[in-house]
Scaffold this motif. Structure first.
Motif, mmCIF file in Angstrom:
data_model
loop_
_atom_site.group_PDB
_atom_site.id
_atom_site.type_symbol
_atom_site.label_atom_id
_atom_site.label_comp_id
_atom_site.label_asym_id
_atom_site.label_seq_id
_atom_site.Cartn_x
_atom_site.Cartn_y
_atom_site.Cartn_z
ATOM 1 N N THR A 166 0.871 -1.177 0.000
ATOM 2 C CA THR A 166 0.000 0.000 0.000
ATOM 3 C C THR A 166 0.903 1.221 0.000
ATOM 4 O OG1 THR A 166 -1.764 -1.115 1.211
ATOM 5 C CG2 THR A 166 -1.744 1.293 1.279
ATOM 6 N N VAL A 167 0.717 2.122 -0.953
ATOM 7 C CA VAL A 167 1.639 3.234 -1.165
ATOM 8 C C VAL A 167 0.963 4.560 -0.849
ATOM 9 C CG1 VAL A 167 3.168 4.390 -2.803
ATOM 10 C CG2 VAL A 167 2.802 1.911 -2.973
ATOM 11 N N ILE A 168 1.579 5.324 0.051
ATOM 12 C CA ILE A 168 1.148 6.685 0.364
ATOM 13 C C ILE A 168 2.245 7.624 -0.118
ATOM 14 C CG2 ILE A 168 0.461 8.297 2.187
ATOM 15 C CD1 ILE A 168 -0.194 5.836 3.919
ATOM 16 N N GLY A 169 1.869 8.697 -0.801
ATOM 17 C CA GLY A 169 2.865 9.636 -1.301
ATOM 18 C C GLY A 169 2.567 11.052 -0.874
ATOM 19 N N THR A 170 3.597 11.781 -0.445
ATOM 20 C CA THR A 170 3.437 13.210 -0.176
ATOM 21 C C THR A 170 3.788 13.988 -1.441
ATOM 22 O OG1 THR A 170 5.705 13.529 0.628
ATOM 23 C CG2 THR A 170 4.015 12.938 2.262
ATOM 24 N N VAL A 171 3.001 15.045 -1.705
ATOM 25 C CA VAL A 171 3.185 15.853 -2.913
ATOM 26 C C VAL A 171 2.889 17.308 -2.581
ATOM 27 C CG1 VAL A 171 2.630 14.006 -4.555
ATOM 28 C CG2 VAL A 171 0.787 15.382 -3.577
ATOM 29 N N GLY A 172 3.279 18.197 -3.499
ATOM 30 C CA GLY A 172 3.120 19.623 -3.239
ATOM 31 C C GLY A 172 1.946 20.283 -3.914
ATOM 32 N N SER A 173 1.227 19.562 -4.779
ATOM 33 C CA SER A 173 0.110 20.181 -5.493
ATOM 34 C C SER A 173 -0.869 19.110 -5.926
ATOM 35 C CB SER A 173 0.608 20.946 -6.720
ATOM 36 O OG SER A 173 1.113 20.044 -7.700
ATOM 37 N N GLU A 174 -2.072 19.539 -6.297
ATOM 38 C CA GLU A 174 -3.085 18.608 -6.799
ATOM 39 C C GLU A 174 -2.631 17.958 -8.103
ATOM 40 O OE1 GLU A 174 -5.619 17.443 -5.451
ATOM 41 O OE2 GLU A 174 -6.317 18.824 -3.895
ATOM 42 N N GLU A 175 -1.934 18.735 -8.936
ATOM 43 C CA GLU A 175 -1.418 18.181 -10.189
ATOM 44 C C GLU A 175 -0.440 17.039 -9.920
ATOM 45 O OE1 GLU A 175 0.837 19.709 -14.260
ATOM 46 O OE2 GLU A 175 0.997 20.887 -12.422
ATOM 47 N N ALA A 182 -1.525 8.204 -10.568
ATOM 48 C CA ALA A 182 -1.442 7.533 -11.867
ATOM 49 C C ALA A 182 -0.248 6.598 -11.945
ATOM 50 C CB ALA A 182 -1.364 8.566 -12.989
ATOM 51 N N ASN A 183 0.701 6.776 -11.030
ATOM 52 C CA ASN A 183 1.904 5.946 -11.015
ATOM 53 C C ASN A 183 1.952 5.008 -9.812
ATOM 54 O OD1 ASN A 183 4.147 6.722 -13.225
ATOM 55 N ND2 ASN A 183 2.881 8.514 -12.774
ATOM 56 N N GLY A 184 0.795 4.684 -9.258
ATOM 57 C CA GLY A 184 0.748 3.624 -8.264
ATOM 58 C C GLY A 184 0.433 4.014 -6.843
ATOM 59 N N ALA A 185 0.447 5.301 -6.511
ATOM 60 C CA ALA A 185 0.143 5.702 -5.135
ATOM 61 C C ALA A 185 -1.331 5.440 -4.833
ATOM 62 C CB ALA A 185 0.476 7.173 -4.918
ATOM 63 N N ASP A 186 -1.598 4.743 -3.748
ATOM 64 C CA ASP A 186 -2.975 4.508 -3.323
ATOM 65 C C ASP A 186 -3.585 5.761 -2.704
ATOM 66 O OD1 ASP A 186 -3.362 1.448 -3.632
ATOM 67 O OD2 ASP A 186 -1.437 1.626 -2.616
ATOM 68 N N HIS A 187 -2.759 6.513 -1.997
ATOM 69 C CA HIS A 187 -3.204 7.732 -1.324
ATOM 70 C C HIS A 187 -2.136 8.806 -1.520
ATOM 71 C CE1 HIS A 187 -6.055 5.120 0.785
ATOM 72 N NE2 HIS A 187 -5.037 4.358 1.123
ATOM 73 N N THR A 188 -2.576 10.057 -1.623
ATOM 74 C CA THR A 188 -1.636 11.176 -1.675
ATOM 75 C C THR A 188 -1.992 12.186 -0.593
ATOM 76 O OG1 THR A 188 -2.996 12.213 -3.393
ATOM 77 C CG2 THR A 188 -1.063 10.957 -4.114
ATOM 78 N N VAL A 189 -0.953 12.855 -0.095
ATOM 79 C CA VAL A 189 -1.109 13.846 0.971
ATOM 80 C C VAL A 189 -0.441 15.133 0.520
ATOM 81 C CG1 VAL A 189 -0.674 14.375 3.393
ATOM 82 C CG2 VAL A 189 -1.053 11.992 2.695
ATOM 83 N N LEU A 190 -1.178 16.234 0.601
ATOM 84 C CA LEU A 190 -0.627 17.536 0.214
ATOM 85 C C LEU A 190 0.116 18.133 1.404
ATOM 86 C CD1 LEU A 190 -3.756 18.897 -1.686
ATOM 87 C CD2 LEU A 190 -1.636 18.058 -2.710
ATOM 88 N N TYR A 191 1.437 18.034 1.377
ATOM 89 C CA TYR A 191 2.211 18.419 2.552
ATOM 90 C C TYR A 191 2.170 19.924 2.829
ATOM 91 C CZ TYR A 191 5.950 19.916 -0.644
ATOM 92 O OH TYR A 191 6.674 20.548 -1.618
#
Length: 324
Positions: A166-175, A182-191
């Motif tokens: 299960t993959v969670i990724g932190t990112v800086g924007s909605e884009e 689209a590259n496998g993250a199950d969940h993303t968090v806008l840090y």
């Protein structure tokens, strides 16, 4: 003579200078390579700025490339003129041509293009050792990828998902969130807009993560530790936001008997057999479709300054390459 990006003093992107340099004939154990593409990586900015010592000035920047062998020196048997090769390691790749230790080259399979190889050797082999050796990700693990839309981040998301995590990724924007998903993250968090430590706890039902892959550095410490379950692994493999402050072993104890490591690709591929095995597993993962290498930025070699400005300005996603 060949065009190259040289640095005469460390500093910002403005110190990158396109010049003509002399490339001698290969000596014993060396191969002369004509680059078809050169990789751009965040570690390049560390050498340019002086955070990492580059050795004597001036020097040619860059640590990753792919191209054709033009000539080989005495004693070289693992590659021949005309071979398609790639590498990641010693700096000097921002150039049309260069010499390289032949024993550190890997031969490209027919299905791997030059640009693809230049974009993935350093990032892809980094993802391989992080996921398969530093902490061996298996089905059922929960993985947190910091900067999930970056070059290494996207590969970590894809590969960890293919391994059953299960993959969670932190990112800086909605884009970037959409790209990570689209590259496998199950969940993303806008840090930037969320309490990302709290959000990771919520997403895992309070269980938190088995491992955090952290290439960000200063800005994600100590938050990365707070996202780990007891006996979890904090894998700090980069300093995109600056170096992490010294970490007390007592902090690791207090937060759940955590493990911390600061690995490097050079250590994991120091032996040729490890280099070849790492590259071959990467090539196999690409050939199987488990991972793809998104090349989202291409620049002419002479425009390396722009590439660095975009990279440090967090205006890039996926991989960037220079075309000589």
């Amino acid at each position: 003579m060949a065009g190259a990006i040289r640095i005469h003093k460390t500093g910002g992107p403005e110190v990158l200078s396109y010049e003509t340099v002399e490339v001698p004939a290969p000596g014993p154990g060396e191969a002369l390579i004509r680059h078809h593409a050169c990789g751009v990586n965040f570690i390049d900015t560390y050498y340019r700025s002086g955070l990492y010592s580059p050795g004597p000035l001036p020097f040619v920047l860059g640590a990753e490339g792919a191209g054709e062998v033009l000539a080989v020196g005495e004693g070289v048997t693992n590659v021949l003129p005309g071979d398609r090769v790639a590498y990641a390691g010693s700096i000097g790749s921002y150039a049309q041509e260069r010499l390289y230790p032949a024993a550190r080259l890997v031969t490209l399979p027919a299905g791997i293009a030059y640009e693809q190889a230049a974009a993935m050797m350093l990032k892809g082999m980094t993802a391989q050792y992080l996921l398969r050796r530093t902490f061996r990700v298996e089905k059922g693990h929960t993985v947190l990828v910091q900067a999930a839309a970056g070059g290494v981040g996207l590969l970590l998301c894809q590969w960890a998902k293919a391994l059953g995590a299960t993959v969670i990724g932190t990112v800086g924007s909605e884009e970037k969130a959409a790209l990570a998903r689209a590259n496998g993250a199950d969940h993303t968090v806008l840090y930037k807009s969320e309490d990302w430590v709290k959000r990771v706890a919520e997403l895992t039902g309070g269980e938190k993560c088995d491992v955090v892959y952290d290439g960000v550095g200063r800005d994600t410490y100590p938050g990365s530790l707070d996202c780990l379950k007891p006996l979890g692994y904090w894998v700090s493999f980069g300093n995109a936001s600056g170096p992490v402050e010294p970490v007390s072993p007592l902090v690791l104890m207090q937060k759940g008997s955590l493990f911390m490591t600061r690995p490097t690709l050079g250590t994991y591929t120091a032996k040729r057999e490890d280099l070849v095995a790492t590259a071959n597993e990467l090539f196999a993962a690409v050939a199987s479709g488990a991972i793809t290498v998104p090349i989202n930025q291409r620049y002419a070699l002479k425009d390396a300054r722009k590439a660095h400005e975009d990279l440090e300005g967090r205006a890039t996603t996926g991989a960037s390459v220079l075309i000589p």
